[in-house]
Design a protein around this motif. Structure first.
Motif, PDB file in Angstrom:
ATOM      1  N   SER A  65       0.827  -1.209   0.000  1.00 51.47           N
ATOM      2  CA  SER A  65       0.000   0.000   0.000  1.00 51.47           C
ATOM      3  C   SER A  65       0.858   1.255   0.000  1.00 51.47           C
ATOM      4  O   SER A  65       0.564   2.225  -0.708  1.00 51.47           O
ATOM      5  CB  SER A  65      -0.925   0.018   1.221  1.00 51.47           C
ATOM      6  OG  SER A  65      -1.829  -1.049   1.156  1.00 51.47           O
ATOM      7  N   HIS A  68       2.571   1.505  -3.485  1.00 51.74           N
ATOM      8  CA  HIS A  68       1.563   1.846  -4.484  1.00 51.74           C
ATOM      9  C   HIS A  68       1.155   3.325  -4.389  1.00 51.74           C
ATOM     10  O   HIS A  68       0.768   3.936  -5.382  1.00 51.74           O
ATOM     11  CB  HIS A  68       0.341   0.941  -4.325  1.00 51.74           C
ATOM     12  CG  HIS A  68      -0.695   1.128  -5.382  1.00 51.74           C
ATOM     13  ND1 HIS A  68      -0.533   0.660  -6.670  1.00 51.74           N
ATOM     14  CD2 HIS A  68      -1.895   1.746  -5.351  1.00 51.74           C
ATOM     15  CE1 HIS A  68      -1.600   0.986  -7.383  1.00 51.74           C
ATOM     16  NE2 HIS A  68      -2.444   1.644  -6.610  1.00 51.74           N
ATOM     17  N   SER A  69       1.263   3.891  -3.198  1.00 53.55           N
ATOM     18  CA  SER A  69       0.923   5.303  -2.987  1.00 53.55           C
ATOM     19  C   SER A  69       2.080   6.243  -3.302  1.00 53.55           C
ATOM     20  O   SER A  69       1.982   7.445  -3.068  1.00 53.55           O
ATOM     21  CB  SER A  69       0.486   5.522  -1.531  1.00 53.55           C
ATOM     22  OG  SER A  69      -0.670   4.775  -1.266  1.00 53.55           O
ATOM     23  N   LYS A 116       7.438  10.669   0.599  1.00 50.18           N
ATOM     24  CA  LYS A 116       6.894  10.761  -0.759  1.00 50.18           C
ATOM     25  C   LYS A 116       8.025  10.820  -1.769  1.00 50.18           C
ATOM     26  O   LYS A 116       9.016  11.519  -1.554  1.00 50.18           O
ATOM     27  CB  LYS A 116       6.009  12.006  -0.869  1.00 50.18           C
ATOM     28  CG  LYS A 116       5.241  12.120  -2.148  1.00 50.18           C
ATOM     29  CD  LYS A 116       4.063  11.168  -2.163  1.00 50.18           C
ATOM     30  CE  LYS A 116       3.207  11.409  -3.388  1.00 50.18           C
ATOM     31  NZ  LYS A 116       2.225  10.387  -3.587  1.00 50.18           N
TER      32      LYS A 116
END
Length: 118
Positions: A65, A68-69, A116
């Protein structure tokens, strides 16, 4: 920004917490684990028995997750203790380190940080 996550290890969901017996599968099948509980997660008596539903999420699902983000994991560590006496069948190994009475080598917590990409 940065994501910082410290959480109980998903392996704990494999155990019946009252008896300490390995009872549930580690890998999720999409169905909830349903138990009757007498105490909250803090150990506080509830008065009446309540039905609790849990959905298992293995570490791979958590990491997938994040990736994928668009996040990059920059730290990951597993711990064999809980900082709180919040589950049944624990004993205090040292100050603020609570481990399983029967087996101290089981994973209790994990921590990770992610950022990020770009």
């Amino acid at each position: 920004g940065q994501l910082v996550l410290v959480e109980f290890h998903p392996f704990l969901n494999c155990f019946d917490l009252e008896s300490g017996i390995l009872q549930y599968p580690y890998f999720a099948d999409g169905k909830p684990i349903t138990e009757q509980i007498e105490r909250s997660y803090t150990g506080t008596p509830l008065g009446d028995s309540l039905e609790m539903n849990l959905w298992a999420h293995e570490l791979g699902e958590i990491f997938s997750s994040l990736l994928h983000s668009g996040l990059t994991v920059t730290h990951f560590r597993e711990y064999d203790y809980s900082p709180f006496d919040c589950l049944q069948n624990l004993r205090e190994r040292s100050k603020n380190e609570f481990v399983w009475k029967e087996n101290e080598s089981l994973p209790m917590l994990f921590s990770l940080t992610a950022k990020k990409n770009g």
